[in-house]
Design a protein around this motif. Structure first.
Motif, PDB file in Angstrom:
ATOM      1  N   THR A 253       0.905  -1.056  -0.116  1.00 20.10           N
ATOM      2  CA  THR A 253       0.023   0.148  -0.128  1.00 20.10           C
ATOM      3  C   THR A 253       0.780   1.118  -0.222  1.00 20.10           C
ATOM      4  O   THR A 253       2.074   1.124   0.070  1.00 20.10           O
ATOM      5  N   GLY A 254       0.172   2.297  -0.171  1.00 22.57           N
ATOM      6  CA  GLY A 254       0.914   3.603  -0.242  1.00 22.57           C
ATOM      7  C   GLY A 254       1.856   3.849  -1.461  1.00 22.57           C
ATOM      8  O   GLY A 254       1.676   3.327  -2.635  1.00 22.57           O
ATOM      9  N   THR A 255       3.064   4.176  -1.390  1.00 12.65           N
ATOM     10  CA  THR A 255       4.056   4.329  -2.207  1.00 12.65           C
ATOM     11  C   THR A 255       5.142   3.256  -2.210  1.00 12.65           C
ATOM     12  O   THR A 255       6.111   3.429  -3.122  1.00 12.65           O
ATOM     13  N   ILE A 256       4.719   2.193  -1.530  1.00  8.75           N
ATOM     14  CA  ILE A 256       5.815   0.974  -1.531  1.00  8.75           C
ATOM     15  C   ILE A 256       5.456   0.122  -2.703  1.00  8.75           C
ATOM     16  O   ILE A 256       4.109  -0.193  -2.953  1.00  8.75           O
ATOM     17  N   VAL A 257       6.466  -0.177  -3.538  1.00 14.63           N
ATOM     18  CA  VAL A 257       6.422  -0.884  -4.864  1.00 14.63           C
ATOM     19  C   VAL A 257       7.216  -2.095  -4.906  1.00 14.63           C
ATOM     20  O   VAL A 257       8.558  -1.861  -4.577  1.00 14.63           O
ATOM     21  N   PRO A 258       6.948  -3.260  -4.733  1.00 17.92           N
ATOM     22  CA  PRO A 258       7.608  -4.448  -4.806  1.00 17.92           C
ATOM     23  C   PRO A 258       8.314  -4.943  -6.082  1.00 17.92           C
ATOM     24  O   PRO A 258       7.712  -4.153  -7.003  1.00 17.92           O
ATOM     25  N   PRO A 259       9.242  -5.627  -6.166  1.00 22.01           N
ATOM     26  CA  PRO A 259       9.877  -5.833  -7.318  1.00 22.01           C
ATOM     27  C   PRO A 259       8.853  -6.512  -8.235  1.00 22.01           C
ATOM     28  O   PRO A 259       7.900  -7.234  -7.854  1.00 22.01           O
ATOM     29  N   THR A 260       8.971  -6.666  -9.637  1.00 18.53           N
ATOM     30  CA  THR A 260       8.439  -7.028 -10.556  1.00 18.53           C
ATOM     31  C   THR A 260       8.444  -8.695 -10.683  1.00 18.53           C
ATOM     32  O   THR A 260       7.666  -9.434 -11.125  1.00 18.53           O
ATOM     33  N   SER A 261       9.471  -8.959 -10.152  1.00 18.19           N
ATOM     34  CA  SER A 261       9.985 -10.615 -10.047  1.00 18.19           C
ATOM     35  C   SER A 261      10.349 -10.989  -8.649  1.00 18.19           C
ATOM     36  O   SER A 261      11.370 -10.304  -8.261  1.00 18.19           O
ATOM     37  N   SER A 262       9.750 -12.433  -8.410  1.00 13.04           N
ATOM     38  CA  SER A 262      10.252 -12.974  -6.964  1.00 13.04           C
ATOM     39  C   SER A 262      10.659 -14.151  -7.164  1.00 13.04           C
ATOM     40  O   SER A 262      10.271 -15.021  -6.244  1.00 13.04           O
ATOM     41  N   ALA A 263      11.541 -14.558  -8.233  1.00 10.46           N
ATOM     42  CA  ALA A 263      11.798 -15.762  -8.525  1.00 10.46           C
ATOM     43  C   ALA A 263      12.944 -16.076  -7.444  1.00 10.46           C
ATOM     44  O   ALA A 263      13.512 -15.022  -6.861  1.00 10.46           O
ATOM     45  N   LEU A 264      13.335 -17.376  -7.187  1.00  5.72           N
ATOM     46  CA  LEU A 264      14.376 -17.649  -6.539  1.00  5.72           C
ATOM     47  C   LEU A 264      15.555 -16.991  -6.768  1.00  5.72           C
ATOM     48  O   LEU A 264      16.042 -16.897  -7.839  1.00  5.72           O
ATOM     49  N   ASN A 265      16.299 -16.370  -5.826  1.00  2.00           N
ATOM     50  CA  ASN A 265      17.565 -15.865  -5.934  1.00  2.00           C
ATOM     51  C   ASN A 265      17.406 -14.300  -6.314  1.00  2.00           C
ATOM     52  O   ASN A 265      18.296 -13.575  -6.767  1.00  2.00           O
ATOM     53  N   ASP A 266      16.441 -13.919  -6.862  1.00  2.00           N
ATOM     54  CA  ASP A 266      16.248 -12.636  -7.375  1.00  2.00           C
ATOM     55  C   ASP A 266      16.452 -11.543  -6.195  1.00  2.00           C
ATOM     56  O   ASP A 266      15.999 -11.951  -4.940  1.00  2.00           O
ATOM     57  N   ALA A 267      16.488 -10.311  -6.521  1.00  2.00           N
ATOM     58  CA  ALA A 267      16.703  -9.354  -5.277  1.00  2.00           C
ATOM     59  C   ALA A 267      15.376  -8.938  -4.752  1.00  2.00           C
ATOM     60  O   ALA A 267      14.618  -8.655  -5.441  1.00  2.00           O
ATOM     61  N   ALA A 268      15.282  -8.992  -3.420  1.00  4.46           N
ATOM     62  CA  ALA A 268      14.222  -8.749  -2.639  1.00  4.46           C
ATOM     63  C   ALA A 268      14.077  -7.324  -2.080  1.00  4.46           C
ATOM     64  O   ALA A 268      14.437  -6.981  -1.081  1.00  4.46           O
ATOM     65  N   ASN A 269      14.181  -6.385  -3.358  1.00  2.00           N
ATOM     66  CA  ASN A 269      13.978  -4.840  -3.107  1.00  2.00           C
ATOM     67  C   ASN A 269      12.629  -4.346  -3.047  1.00  2.00           C
ATOM     68  O   ASN A 269      11.898  -4.393  -4.085  1.00  2.00           O
ATOM     69  N   LEU A 270      12.364  -3.483  -1.968  1.00  2.00           N
ATOM     70  CA  LEU A 270      11.254  -2.668  -2.193  1.00  2.00           C
ATOM     71  C   LEU A 270      11.596  -1.197  -2.448  1.00  2.00           C
ATOM     72  O   LEU A 270      12.747  -0.846  -2.032  1.00  2.00           O
ATOM     73  N   THR A 271      10.644  -0.503  -3.192  1.00  2.00           N
ATOM     74  CA  THR A 271      11.075   0.790  -3.552  1.00  2.00           C
ATOM     75  C   THR A 271       9.864   1.695  -2.950  1.00  2.00           C
ATOM     76  O   THR A 271       8.646   1.420  -3.156  1.00  2.00           O
TER      77      THR A 271
END
Length: 438
Positions: A253-271
């Motif tokens: 919610t709000g201005t938090i944007v999850p990554p477009t991909s959440s595959a194994l080993n992908d970067a777990a970055n929130l913007t």
């Protein structure tokens, strides 16, 4: 004929020993001069007639024997900007030939030296005790030297402009055995574009087994509430994910944007985006990798009151920084340090090699110039291509050995005295020859 020959030979001996004495006096006088290279004396005999039947007196000539490639002792210096060369090579330096608008104008010729007692002058140039300006390769923003350009190094004492935070790195362990509803809060720092520091609260609330809610709040922002996102752990929502590792995000919610991909080993970055008064500022919250025990994890805590354990919480971005000092690196990098903890490489000091450094033209102030006999100047990085390594915070002392010079002084004095006796004897014998007519 031999009497005249012996006289002229002895006179040539006087001249040669006089020159040897001059070389010795030069060496003794410069025994404490930084980077000085002593001058030895070589004696060369000239022959008139010399065969099995007769040997006519010839002459002797003194020639300088330079020691430009003989190392002097490297000594530690209290001057942190001092440089010494351990091995072969020379510093490339420039000479000032005038001023223009208050700034030095440099001679177009290239000079070289081993005198590395460099200090900053009033204009920010690195200048040695003899007044020669150290030259280097200018570096780009990434610290990479431009090896096509060689110019005097000038230090700018300008400020290091603030850099806005664009990423926060978090490595922490959430307690898997915490009761549902348990909350844990940690605080991250964010710099805005003007270098002002702001706080962002990261609140973790356990909502179910292997599930946590992360809320972001910035008290100093125009809109403090940034948003929330659900954190899911374990292999339930991500095949192959190890237990206790971050598996996916949901319900942002709000201005938090999850990554477009959440595959194994992908970067777990929130913007997320926050406005601290300078307009919207996008920041990435790096929580490791999906399915990997790195960054944010969830494991059972041994504490009776389980809480989040933070092992790393860091951000980029820096406040305004003023010039603090200058440091020299062994690879030749000239580094400017600022009060905000940042550093910047502005130049790299190269070394110069010659095929025959003994043939360099000696100049005032322990400097040299290239000659056709010395070969071309090869400008290269320290410790490569036949040049030595740089020793920071040190100087190279003169390579003069006082004890050896005193020994040579005694020998030259005795040889000179002996030649005077030959002159006296030859003169007396010639006078006797002239008196034979009476």
């Amino acid at each position: 004929m031999s009497l005249f020959g012996s006289l002229t030979t002895a006179i040539s001996g006087l001249t040669a020993q006089s020159r040897a004495l001059g070389d010795i006096s030069d060496n003794v006088a410069n025994s404490q001069t930084v980077g000085y290279k002593r001058v030895d004396t070589s004696f060369i005999s000239y022959v008139t007639t010399s065969n099995a039947s007769v040997n006519e007196p010839g002459a002797v000539v003194a020639r300088p024997d330079y020691t430009n490639n003989i190392q002097g002792t490297v000594q530690a210096s209290e001057n942190s900007l001092a440089l010494a060369i351990s091995g072969q090579g020379f510093f490339s330096v420039a000479a000032q030939r005038g001023t223009l608008n208050g700034q030095p104008v440099f001679d177009d010729r290239q000079f070289f030296t081993r005198a590395g007692d460099f200090k900053l002058d009033q204009d920010g140039y690195l200048v040695n005790g003899s007044g020669y300006y150290l030259q280097g390769w200018p570096s780009d923003a990434a610290g990479n030297p431009d090896r096509t350009t060689l110019k005097p190094i000038q230090i700018s004492k300008q400020v290091f402009n603030p850099v806005a935070t664009s990423q926060i790195d978090l490595a922490a362990t959430l307690p898997a055995n915490a009761a549902t509803g348990t909350t844990n809060t940690t605080q991250a720092s964010v710099y805005d574009s003007l270098g002002e520091l702001h706080a962002v609260n990261l609140t973790f609330a356990k909502t179910a087994a292997d599930k946590w809610s992360l809320s972001l709040n910035a008290p100093g922002a125009a809109t403090p509430a940034i948003g929330t996102v659900e954190l899911n752990f374990g292999p339930t929502t991500l095949a192959g994910a190890a237990s206790g590792t971050l598996a996916s995000f949901s319900g942002a919610t709000g201005t938090i944007v999850p990554p477009t991909s959440s595959a194994l080993n992908d970067a777990a970055n929130l913007t997320f985006t926050a406005d601290f008064g300078q307009g919207p500022q996008a920041v990435t919250l790096a929580l490791g990798q999906f399915g990997v025990a790195k960054g944010l994890t969830q494991y059972t805590s041994n504490s009776s009151n389980p809480e989040i354990t933070v092992t790393n919480l860091a951000q980029d971005g820096v406040p305004l920084g003023a010039f603090r000092d200058l440091t020299m690196q062994e690879n030749g990098d000239v580094v400017v340090n600022y009060t905000n903890g940042q550093s910047r490489v502005i130049d790299r000091v190269p070394l110069v090699a010659f095929n025959d450094p003994e043939q360099l033209q000696r100049l005032d102030g322990q400097a040299f110039m290239r000659t056709p006999e010395s070969g071309e100047a090869r400008v290269t990085d320290a410790a490569t291509n036949g040049v030595g390594k740089l020793v920071t915070g040190s100087i190279e002392s003169s390579n003069v050995d006082i004890a050896a010079e005193f020994t040579k002084l005694i020998v030259a004095q005795r040889a000179y005295s002996a030649n005077t006796k030959v002159v006296t004897a030859s003169d007396e014998m010639l006078q006797d020859t002239i008196n034979m007519r009476r």
